[in-house]
Design a protein around this motif. Structure first.
Motif, PDB file in Angstrom:
ATOM      1  N   ALA A 182       0.995  -0.761  -0.058  1.00  0.00           N
ATOM      2  CA  ALA A 182       0.137  -0.359  -0.012  1.00  0.00           C
ATOM      3  C   ALA A 182       0.874   1.111  -0.094  1.00  0.00           C
ATOM      4  CB  ALA A 182      -0.989   0.089   0.957  1.00  0.00           C
ATOM      5  N   GLY A 211      -5.838   1.641   0.987  1.00  0.00           N
ATOM      6  CA  GLY A 211      -7.197   0.326   0.821  1.00  0.00           C
ATOM      7  C   GLY A 211      -7.257  -1.196  -0.180  1.00  0.00           C
ATOM      8  N   VAL A 230      -8.030  -4.120   4.253  1.00  0.00           N
ATOM      9  CA  VAL A 230      -8.288  -2.819   3.705  1.00  0.00           C
ATOM     10  C   VAL A 230      -7.969  -1.062   4.537  1.00  0.00           C
ATOM     11  CG1 VAL A 230     -10.468  -1.061   2.680  1.00  0.00           C
ATOM     12  CG2 VAL A 230     -10.210  -3.901   1.972  1.00  0.00           C
ATOM     13  N   LEU A 231      -8.232  -2.213   6.056  1.00  0.00           N
ATOM     14  CA  LEU A 231      -8.239  -0.948   6.771  1.00  0.00           C
ATOM     15  C   LEU A 231      -6.804  -0.681   6.612  1.00  0.00           C
ATOM     16  CD1 LEU A 231      -9.254   0.683   8.721  1.00  0.00           C
ATOM     17  CD2 LEU A 231      -9.496  -1.567  10.507  1.00  0.00           C
ATOM     18  N   VAL A 234      -5.623   1.407   4.190  1.00  0.00           N
ATOM     19  CA  VAL A 234      -5.925   3.419   4.610  1.00  0.00           C
ATOM     20  C   VAL A 234      -5.288   3.378   4.691  1.00  0.00           C
ATOM     21  CG1 VAL A 234      -7.628   4.263   4.851  1.00  0.00           C
ATOM     22  CG2 VAL A 234      -8.058   2.433   3.242  1.00  0.00           C
TER      23      VAL A 234
END
Length: 283
Positions: A182, A211, A230-231, A234
């Motif tokens: 990410a 995310g 996803v968290l 992000v």
């Protein structure tokens, strides 16, 4: 003439009267700090992407020593580049403190095989802070800008400790892989959206893309759609971007050493967040 008429009646008047009696050369100079212009920084992005992918690949190995080695490499880059990036007069002394702290953190992790994996890390961190406080006693360069030197060196120690926290993540280190990918993707988004009106949407777009990257990585690794991925994506993308944007305001950000240190620092800073989310969702 009365004393009330001879002396200024307010503090502002007394200050103006004192400045009027003082010559122009005696006025203390205050250097103006101007923010660096907002523009794409390809060296920072390249360093972030390369180091992020290196962390992700190292996290897939069964031996924890490979991940410790990559994190230590990022720590060395921060130790060498951060003091110069912030413009310290005693940059060499600060780098020595950070390099010794890195060595202590590596030893603290290598000598601890079982849980709790981070049991010895606080001792290495404490040693780094003690060295940072004692160095100005023997370094005249550090004493010249004592507050700024201590602040920058302490920030470096915090970044190093945060990075080594990543090595304490268990469960096949999937959260570390997600966070590293990410962050690497966020560097690409930052280069694309730095200029123009798109800059105002840089943070939310980067977090959304982070995310999505986290979700894609989790699908590729486990073939499952999990909320924690996803968290992690992000928050890791957003925090890394925020640190890069702050460090980009420093005047030496365009120097190669400072740019590489910025990319490495954006990877290390997410360690506590990744470990916390891993312990909450994965145990």
């Amino acid at each position: 003439m009365s004393s009330a008429e001879q002396l200024p009646q307010t503090r502002a008047e007394r200050r103006r009267a004192q400045q009027g009696r003082r010559g122009p050369d005696e006025t203390p100079a205050r250097p103006a700090l101007e923010a660096a212009p907002a523009r794409p920084r390809p060296v920072v992005a390249a360093a972030t992407m390369v180091l992020g992918l290196a962390v992700a690949v190292a996290s897939t190995a069964t031996e924890h020593s490979l991940l410790i080695g990559v994190v230590a490499l990022c720590a060395v880059l921060v130790a060498v580049g951060l003091p110069r990036l912030v413009g310290l007069v005693g940059a060499r002394a600060s780098s020595v403190v950070l390099l010794l702290t890195t060595a202590g953190l590596v030893a603290a992790r290598m000598f601890k095989e079982g849980e709790p994996l981070l049991e010895l890390v606080p001792f290495a961190a404490a040693g780094g802070f003690v060295m940072a406080c004692l160095t100005p006693l023997v370094s005249a360069a550090a004493r010249r800008q004592l507050t700024w030197w201590l602040s920058a060196t302490s920030l470096g120690v915090l970044l190093l400790v945060s990075g080594f926290v990543l090595t304490g993540v268990s469960d096949a280190r999937r959260p570390v892989i997600v966070a590293a990918v990410a962050i690497a993707v966020s560097a690409v988004v930052e280069v694309i959206m730095t200029r123009g009106r798109a800059r105002s949407w840089l943070l939310p777009v980067t977090m959304v893309v982070g995310g999505i990257a986290g979700l894609v990585v989790e699908l590729a690794v486990r073939d499952e759609m999990l909320v924690w991925a996803v968290l992690v994506g992000v928050l890791a993308a957003g925090i890394a971007l925020a640190l890069r944007q702050v460090l980009a305001q420093l005047p030496r950000i365009d120097e190669p050493v400072g740019s590489i240190a910025t990319g490495a620092a954006s990877l290390l800073v997410v360690g506590p967040v990744v470990l916390t989310l891993a312990r909450v969702f994965l145990g």
